[in-house]
Design an enzyme around this catalytic site. Structure first.
Site, short mmCIF file in Angstrom:
data_model
loop_
_atom_site.label_atom_id
_atom_site.label_comp_id
_atom_site.label_asym_id
_atom_site.label_seq_id
_atom_site.Cartn_x
_atom_site.Cartn_y
_atom_site.Cartn_z
CG ASN A 103 35.96 59.97 38.18
OD1 ASN A 103 35.08 60.83 38.33
ND2 ASN A 103 36.25 59.45 37.00
CB CYS A 110 24.17 60.48 31.09
SG CYS A 110 25.62 59.53 30.80
C1 UD1 Z 1 33.16 55.77 36.15
C2 UD1 Z 1 33.74 57.17 36.07
C3 UD1 Z 1 33.69 57.70 34.64
C4 UD1 Z 1 34.36 56.71 33.68
C5 UD1 Z 1 33.80 55.30 33.87
C6 UD1 Z 1 34.55 54.25 33.06
C7 UD1 Z 1 33.21 58.08 38.25
C8 UD1 Z 1 32.41 59.05 39.05
N1 UD1 Z 1 32.95 58.04 36.93
O1 UD1 Z 1 31.79 55.85 35.78
O2 UD1 Z 1 34.37 58.95 34.60
O3 UD1 Z 1 34.14 57.11 32.35
O4 UD1 Z 1 33.90 54.92 35.27
O5 UD1 Z 1 35.88 54.27 33.35
O6 UD1 Z 1 34.07 57.39 38.76
N2 UD1 Z 1 27.30 49.38 33.30
C9 UD1 Z 1 26.21 48.54 33.23
N3 UD1 Z 1 25.56 48.23 34.39
C10 UD1 Z 1 25.94 48.72 35.61
C11 UD1 Z 1 27.06 49.58 35.66
C12 UD1 Z 1 27.72 49.91 34.49
O7 UD1 Z 1 25.83 48.07 32.16
O8 UD1 Z 1 25.31 48.41 36.63
C13 UD1 Z 1 28.01 49.76 32.05
C14 UD1 Z 1 27.85 51.26 31.74
O9 UD1 Z 1 26.63 51.53 31.06
C15 UD1 Z 1 29.07 51.54 30.90
C16 UD1 Z 1 30.12 50.59 31.49
O10 UD1 Z 1 29.40 49.60 32.23
O11 UD1 Z 1 28.83 51.19 29.56
C17 UD1 Z 1 31.12 51.29 32.41
O12 UD1 Z 1 30.44 51.86 33.50
P1 UD1 Z 1 31.09 52.05 34.93
O13 UD1 Z 1 32.44 51.42 34.97
O14 UD1 Z 1 30.10 51.63 35.95
O15 UD1 Z 1 31.28 53.62 34.97
P2 UD1 Z 1 30.82 54.63 36.09
O16 UD1 Z 1 31.12 54.09 37.43
O17 UD1 Z 1 29.45 55.10 35.81
#
Ligand code: UD1
Length: 426
Positions: free
Chosen positions: A23, A112
């Protein structure tokens, strides 16, 4: 599709070296798109997600030689659905492409298995920075002349949104302030990499919830940069839990104890016997019975969602009741029916799982549903009696570098059976 065959129960012994963090490596590879400086990433792990990111970068025109990248001749800013759908982190190319070239067409990652995972926070932040964004036919079309510094208050400390906006801010005109930013160590690492590319770049507050970036103007340099990403805290946590579950003496090397404090604290509260050094953690056979726990997943520095499934496997063997609430993703309990197939007693109530532990697990055929769920099934197989066949390990291959080899060296009886061997044996 490959499968793992685990013969349990296992007792482990010896040392394991932790790989660099998936990550961290993924956003850092995307960040390289910002500039024409060649860069080399030391010890890049051999993972399916890293290969996917390489394919994506290659499609833009990046020259890649092993762990060395040259982004000086980019001829495309188009990230196709076929690649983005297999790895959500592909969306991290949006910020750097937009910042450097003023345009990008990136497929929406879509949902996903673990949840719907929208990218609204990424897009709202970029819009605040002056980007014109249209979402059409499953693609984000983003354009700008030069991004402008802005104050962006994230509704949720999204890791990906913080990373995309941090990268976008590099060439923005003026100061960008990201409030409620994610505080994960991988964000800090990305910031450090950006500073190594551009030593004049001023970034304040990495690792806190307010990050300030003073944008710089684009400039050229051919001098190569070398960078070593941080160790993988999720892989380290998984091996520590493996040691605790098998009641073994193992030494986990090359990790950062500060990054996994919430995990080691939770294990110690449950009476696990750990010795913590700066870059090494030793798991010792327990001298007290393990006790149940009550955990909820929350953004860093608190308990990580990426270790929730592995803790669930641990809870099944503790002679006590444990409770785990998943607060980051809405559908991250798909390992529950698989663990129950092995004899666990786990009951779900919305986002909370109640695990009545102490039931002896028995080997069974099970199926991986996502990356960390796969690791949990291997852990369960290690304490179960008999043979556990774990199908669809391609999920696990996304994020664990040489997992079965590392476990073999520790003494676990785990083998990979590849699909063509299976067909040949019919
Ligand atoms: C990253 C990690 C993943 C980890 C997650 C939470 C990487 C490549 N992946 O994923 O392994 O499980 O952090 O620690 O670093 N959300 C929204 N809108 C957005 C963005 C996010 O609603 O624009 C929500 C997502 O649906 C989810 C939550 O926020 O429920 C956390 O997502 P996020 O922190 O963005 O995770 P990732 O960056 O996708």
């Amino acid at each position: 599709m490959d499968q793992f065959i685990v013969q349990g129960p296992s007792r482990l012994e010896g040392e394991v070296k932790i790989s660099k963090a998936k990550n961290s490596c993924l956003p850092i590879m995307a960040a390289g798109l910002l500039c024409n400086r060649p860069f080399k990433l030391n010890d890049l792990p051999d993972l399916r997600d890293i290969r996917t990111m390489k394919k994506l970068l290659f499609g833009f025109g990046v020259k890649i030689n092993d762990n060395a990248f040259d982004c000086s001749e980019i001829h495309s800013t188009y990230a196709p659905y076929e690649l983005v759908k297999t790895m959500r982190a592909s969306v991290l190319v949006l910020g750097p492409l937009l910042s450097r070239f003023g345009e990008a067409k990136v497929s929406l990652p879509g949902g996903c298995a673990i949840g719907s995972r929208p990218i609204d926070l990424h897009l709202d932040g970029l819009k605040k920075m002056g980007a014109e964004i249209n979402v059409e036919s499953g693609y984000v079309h983003a354009k700008c002349s030069r991004l402008k510094g802005a104050k962006i208050d994230l509704m949720f400390p999204s890791v990906g949104a913080t990373e995309n906006l941090l990268m976008a801010a590099v060439f923005a005109d003026g100061e960008t302030i990201i409030e409620n930013a994610a505080r994960e160590p991988e964000i800090y690492d990305l910031g450090e990499f950006l500073i190594s590319l551009y030593p004049q770049l001023k970034i304040e507050g990495l690792g806190t919830s307010t990050i300030k970036v003073q944008g710089i103007s684009k400039h050229e340099s051919n001098e190569s940069v070398k960078y070593t990403p941080i160790p993988d805290r999720i892989e380290a946590s998984t091996f520590i839990i493996a040691g605790v579950m098998t009641n073994s003496n193992i030494v986990i090397k090359g990790c950062d104890k500060d990054h996994i404090r919430s995990v080691t604290n939770a294990l110690e509260m449950s009476q696990a016997n750990l010795k913590l050094y700066d870059n090494t953690i030793e798991v010792l056979p327990r001298n007290k019975e393990l006790t149940g726990f009550n955990l909820r997943t929350t953004p860093y520095p608190y308990f990580p969602t990426d270790v929730q499934a592995q803790f669930m496997a641990l809870a099944t063997m503790i002679n006590d009741t444990s409770i785990i609430s998943e607060e980051i993703f809405e559908n991250r309990f798909m390992h529950v029916p698989e663990l129950n197939r092995m004899g666990a007693d786990i009951r779900l109530n919305n986002q909370t799982a109640v695990i009545v532990g102490g039931k002896r697990l028995k080997g069974a055929p099970v199926m991986c549903t996502d990356l960390r769920a796969s690791a949990a099934l291997v852990l369960a197989g290690m304490i179960a009696d008999g043979e556990t066949r774990i199908q669809r390990v391609y999920h696990l291959d996304r994020g664990y570098d040489g997992f079965e080899n590392k476990l073999n060296v520790l003494g676990c009886d785990i083998t990979r059976e590849s699909s063509h061997n299976l067909i040949a044996s019919l």
